[in-house]
Enzyme design. Structure first.
Site, PDB file in Angstrom:
ATOM      1  N   LYS A 317       0.840  -1.199   0.000  1.00 36.62           N
ATOM      2  CA  LYS A 317       0.000   0.000   0.000  1.00 36.62           C
ATOM      3  C   LYS A 317       0.879   1.255   0.000  1.00 36.62           C
ATOM      4  O   LYS A 317       0.657   2.166  -0.798  1.00 36.62           O
ATOM      5  CB  LYS A 317      -0.907  -0.034   1.231  1.00 36.62           C
ATOM      6  CG  LYS A 317      -1.946   1.066   1.274  1.00 36.62           C
ATOM      7  CD  LYS A 317      -3.224   0.572   1.927  1.00 36.62           C
ATOM      8  CE  LYS A 317      -3.118   0.464   3.435  1.00 36.62           C
ATOM      9  NZ  LYS A 317      -3.244   1.760   4.109  1.00 36.62           N
ATOM     10  N   ASP A 612       1.775  -1.432  11.756  1.00 41.17           N
ATOM     11  CA  ASP A 612       0.445  -1.802  11.256  1.00 41.17           C
ATOM     12  C   ASP A 612       0.065  -3.240  11.588  1.00 41.17           C
ATOM     13  O   ASP A 612      -1.041  -3.673  11.291  1.00 41.17           O
ATOM     14  CB  ASP A 612       0.395  -1.613   9.733  1.00 41.17           C
ATOM     15  CG  ASP A 612       0.486  -0.146   9.352  1.00 41.17           C
ATOM     16  OD1 ASP A 612       0.106   0.702  10.184  1.00 41.17           O
ATOM     17  OD2 ASP A 612       0.938   0.153   8.235  1.00 41.17           O
ATOM     18  N   LYS A 639      -4.791   5.252  14.911  1.00 40.95           N
ATOM     19  CA  LYS A 639      -4.819   4.666  13.569  1.00 40.95           C
ATOM     20  C   LYS A 639      -6.264   4.707  13.059  1.00 40.95           C
ATOM     21  O   LYS A 639      -7.071   5.476  13.558  1.00 40.95           O
ATOM     22  CB  LYS A 639      -4.249   3.245  13.603  1.00 40.95           C
ATOM     23  CG  LYS A 639      -2.760   3.211  13.926  1.00 40.95           C
ATOM     24  CD  LYS A 639      -1.941   3.787  12.785  1.00 40.95           C
ATOM     25  CE  LYS A 639      -0.465   3.785  13.048  1.00 40.95           C
ATOM     26  NZ  LYS A 639       0.302   4.527  12.055  1.00 40.95           N
ATOM     27  N   ARG A 684      -7.775  -3.640   9.352  1.00 44.28           N
ATOM     28  CA  ARG A 684      -6.824  -4.596   9.940  1.00 44.28           C
ATOM     29  C   ARG A 684      -7.427  -5.320  11.154  1.00 44.28           C
ATOM     30  O   ARG A 684      -7.062  -6.446  11.466  1.00 44.28           O
ATOM     31  CB  ARG A 684      -5.516  -3.895  10.295  1.00 44.28           C
ATOM     32  CG  ARG A 684      -4.846  -3.290   9.056  1.00 44.28           C
ATOM     33  CD  ARG A 684      -3.369  -3.080   9.224  1.00 44.28           C
ATOM     34  NE  ARG A 684      -2.873  -2.164   8.205  1.00 44.28           N
ATOM     35  CZ  ARG A 684      -2.562  -2.516   6.955  1.00 44.28           C
ATOM     36  NH1 ARG A 684      -2.695  -3.761   6.566  1.00 44.28           N
ATOM     37  NH2 ARG A 684      -2.125  -1.617   6.081  1.00 44.28           N
TER      38      ARG A 684
HETATM   39  C1  S3P Z   1       2.566   4.674   6.370  1.00 43.11           C
HETATM   40  C2  S3P Z   1       3.133   4.960   7.582  1.00 43.11           C
HETATM   41  C3  S3P Z   1       2.610   4.491   8.872  1.00 43.11           C
HETATM   42  C4  S3P Z   1       1.626   3.344   8.685  1.00 43.11           C
HETATM   43  C5  S3P Z   1       0.645   3.619   7.587  1.00 43.11           C
HETATM   44  C6  S3P Z   1       1.363   3.815   6.270  1.00 43.11           C
HETATM   45  C7  S3P Z   1       3.163   5.210   5.148  1.00 43.11           C
HETATM   46  O1  S3P Z   1       1.922   5.553   9.500  1.00 43.11           O
HETATM   47  O2  S3P Z   1       0.928   3.113   9.888  1.00 43.11           O
HETATM   48  O3  S3P Z   1      -0.252   2.526   7.448  1.00 43.11           O
HETATM   49  O4  S3P Z   1       2.817   4.735   4.045  1.00 43.11           O
HETATM   50  O5  S3P Z   1       3.990   6.121   5.252  1.00 43.11           O
HETATM   51  P1  S3P Z   1       2.693   6.584  10.481  1.00 43.11           P
HETATM   52  O6  S3P Z   1       3.661   7.300   9.655  1.00 43.11           O
HETATM   53  O7  S3P Z   1       1.612   7.487  10.984  1.00 43.11           O
HETATM   54  O8  S3P Z   1       3.272   5.739  11.547  1.00 43.11           O
END
Ligand code: S3P
Length: 732
Positions: A317, A612, A639, A684
């Site tokens: 993703k 995650d 989240k 999730r």
């Molecule tokens: C992501 C960073 C993470 C993760 C999110 C995707 C990204 O978030 O939890 O699902 O693609 O940079 P945080 O940067 O808030 O930790």
């Protein structure tokens, strides 16, 4: 809610309001009013028990009524309000159900001088082709939208009461100003009706009409269903909303001309692009409606089983988002394979289309991006709707802060509750202008500050890849060198991909720096499978005796592999096979076999590297022998849901001793039981509780699972293929 509710015009809508209000016990008495010519309909309404009594005299009808609903055709609303004026009571809530709203408010102004505070205009987006009270039903408004169009004078108590009333009838209520309502409805409802009427009118007048209709296949019937609607009502609506409809008709005509020209020129490539864009746009709209209308998906999981076989989970993703962002800003054409065709990444893709980037696909994970160059984005015509996707919103806020145009970023209920100050604060230090709500949440109103951003040296208070990436993207438009230092390593896909696109980024220890001096050169990107999606199978196979699963082509970037490290510390049996590098990212096949797990204290330094994966790691902990403790993970509370609370609640329902703490959880492994758990719309969480079924001793039902489509639409099918018994039901 009402002592006496008076319905003026007891037809399909008015009658359906009466029927469902009665069913929900929202009014003690419901009366109807109509004119002489409506007598028969009113008598029928009374005989059917839709209303208790009817009146042909409006004064009698509204006497002592504390609720009055005008359900006449829109062209009669002004005369109805004029009749009501001498009888007006400040203690009564007056409302309507007209399909156009500006004209209803003008009608009220014409009659009263200004819209009375206790007249609250509304429009239920529900109906049927039939009219009259005989067509009225009990559940017409269940899961339908209802738009209230308040004015600045609207009485708040009246507004709230109306809101509660419609919610009780099952509608999902939103507020909008009347002009906006009319332009939205012109496009989504009024224009399609005109088209259906026009097509049938045209075909009906052709000589060979009988033949046309004789052979009319599904397409004709589907497309023209709405041409059976009431012509009087639709004439009225078109007249009332003429000003919004005329420009749309102009646009439609030029779109048809464009298609005519493509055919003349034998330009089938472009015709295909137009059709495939439309197909995807339609799917997106439907998904959006599905999520906003909380059409719920429920997962039912039979207990037990094992996971066995080989699979490839969908694309990463984080990388899919970034491939669209950087591909759009590049010079040249970027081909992406392995792109994640799920709602979050598609929201980013759509946002860039809305900013003028020509993007083909996705078809089978392939996307072709015709980059517009670093300074080539165009102002979006509307707000950019980013659904459930925090990554889209936070990264885009940085990119858009330095553009030569303004933009507005919105999202769904969950995204609109998530903290955005973490990006808007440092961005404002750079000179950006971004307005949030008072709570520091979306919508974000961004005033483009092209050429005015200044680099900063920012030490992030939290370990967040989204904040880091946001600032690096802003740094591409700032004067000077932007430096971002992270307190702990976070995913570095932005830095790697920028390098892949030949954009200079420096990385020294925990600091990444960037400046405006650089261009992006298009490249091909092969997105590996998402380790965050693979995690469900890593845990599933680890906890279910007899399991043996191989996951192909998984991204194993060291900033993402915390889940493997944690599971291995717990005793999991995971082999990393055939490690290789693909487009600057490490990739491998992962083989995981059942192995009894034991509880551990999760090392805090692994938290950002598995951020995650904790929902499903909590399930692993529930199946482990002994105690597992997590701390230093307060981020989980902000989240897509509060993942500490929601997981603890669900695990407790399933009989597991799971104690939430402010920054983590303490779980004592035990037998998982059955029960009904709520995912709170968090993808999730929904998938994690599904996986728990493998070790449960009774069936688990997981509510509110539609958002699994944001990251892993194939989840249901893949788990079933590997051995979990999961049934998904969709309730309207
Ligand atoms: C992501 C960073 C993470 C993760 C999110 C995707 C990204 O978030 O939890 O699902 O693609 O940079 P945080 O940067 O808030 O930790």
């Amino acid at each position: 809610m009402f002592n006496k509710l008076c319905i003026i015009g007891v037809g399909l809508i008015g009658g359906s309001v009466a029927r469902s209000a009665r069913l929900q016990h929202l009014a003690r008495t419901i009366v109807g009013y109509g004119r002489e010519q409506d007598l028969q309909n009113l008598q029928t309404a009374q005989q059917l028990g839709v209303i208790d009594e009817y009146f042909l005299d409006i004064a009698d009808a509204v006497a002592n009524a504390d609720g009055v609903l005008i359900a006449t055709p829109v062209s009669h609303i002004e005369s109805t309000l004029a009749l009501l004026k001498p009888l007006w009571s400040v203690d009564t809530l007056y409302t309507d159900v007209g399909s156009t709203k500006s004209n209803v408010l003008s009608a009220a102004k014409n009659v009263f001088g200004k819209v009375p505070p206790n007249f609250v205009a509304a429009h239920p987006i529900a109906g049927a082709e039939q009219s009259g009270v005989l067509a009225a039903v009990d559940d017409l408004f269940v899961n339908k939208r209802l738009i209230i169009t308040p004015t600045e004078h609207t009485d708040i108590a009246a507004l709230r009461k109306l809101q509660r009333f419609w919610q009780a009838l099952g509608a999902s209520v939103s507020l909008m100003d009347a002009a906006h309502h009319d332009s939205v409805l012109a496009a989504t409802s009024h224009l399609p009706h005109i088209l259906a009427f026009a097509l049938v009118d045209m075909l009906g007048h052709q000589d060979e009409q009988s033949e046309i209709f004789q052979y009319a296949a599904g397409g004709f019937k589907d497309f023209t269903r709405i041409a059976s609607s009431d012509p009087t009502m639709w004439t009225d609506i078109c007249a009332a909303n003429k000003s919004a409809l005329l420009p749309l008709l102009g646009q439609l005509q030029s779109q048809l001309n464009k298609i005519q020209q493509l055919l003349i020129d034998d330009n089938y490539q472009q015709l295909f692009t137009t059709f495939s864009y439309a197909k995807h746009a339609r799917q997106r709209f439907l998904n959006q409606i599905e999520t906003t209308m909380s059409k719920s998906h429920t997962f039912q999981i039979q207990p037990g089983g094992k996971l066995f076989g080989e699979t490839r989970v969908p694309g990463d993703k984080s990388m899919s988002h970034r491939s669209i962002m950087l591909g759009s800003l590049a010079d040249g054409i970027t081909h992406v394979t392995g792109f994640l065709e799920a709602e979050d990444a598609l929201a980013t893709l759509q946002a860039f289309r809305d900013m003028g980037v020509d993007i083909e696909g996705p078809v089978d994970g392939c996307v072709t991006i015709h980059g517009v160059g670093k300074d080539g984005l165009k102002a979006p015509k509307n707000e950019l709707y980013l659904g459930n996707s925090g990554t889209s919103m936070r990264l885009l806020s940085g990119l858009l802060a330095g553009q030569p145009f303004d933009s507005v970023l919105t999202g769904d209920k969950s995204l609109s509750g998530r903290p955005m100050k973490r990006v808007t604060d440092p961005l404002s230090q750079m000179g950006a202008e971004i307005k949030t709500t008072e709570q520091g949440t979306a919508p974000l109103y961004i005033t483009g500050k092209a050429g005015q951003l200044q680099a900063i040296d920012y030490v992030m208070p939290i370990a967040s890849a989204q904040v880091k990436s946001c600032l690096l993207l802003a740094g591409m438009y700032a004067q000077g060198e932007t430096r971002v230092t992270e307190p702990a390593p976070t995913r570095d896909h932005t830095e790697r991909m920028l390098t892949g696109f030949s954009y200079p980024v420096k990385r020294e220890a925990s600091t990444a720096s960037i400046s405006a001096a650089g261009r992006l050169t298009a490249m091909d990107i092969d997105v590996p499978s998402d380790i965050s999606s693979a995690a469900f199978f890593l845990v599933g196979a680890s906890i279910a005796p007899g399991s043996d699963v191989t996951l192909r082509h998984v991204g194993i970037n060291p900033t993402r592999t915390g889940v493997i490290d944690i599971l291995r510390l717990m005793g999991a049996n995971i082999d990393v096979l055939n490690p290789r590098e693909v487009g600057g990212e490490p990739v491998a096949d992962l083989r995981v076999r059942y192995s009894p797990l034991k509880g551990i204290d999760i090392p805090e330094e692994l938290v950002p590297l598995a951020i995650d994966e904790f929902p499903v790691l909590f399930v692993a902990a529930a199946c482990a022998e002994g105690q597992t403790r997590l701390s230093g993970a307060e981020e989980l509370r902000v989240k897509e849901s509060d993942r500490i609370q929601v997981m603890a609640d669900g695990l407790q329902i399933l009989g597991v001793d799971a104690q939430p703490t402010p920054d983590g959880m303490i779980i004592n492994g035990s037998q998982i039981g059955g029960g009904v758990v709520d995912s709170h719309g968090d993808h999730r969480i929904a998938m994690s509780f599904s996986i728990a079924g493998l070790r449960a001793n009774a069936a688990i039902t997981v509510l509110d699972c539609a958002n699994v489509n944001t990251s892993f639409p194939e989840f249901k099918d893949l788990v079933k293929n590997l051995g979990l018994t999961l049934v998904c039901t969709e309730d309207q």
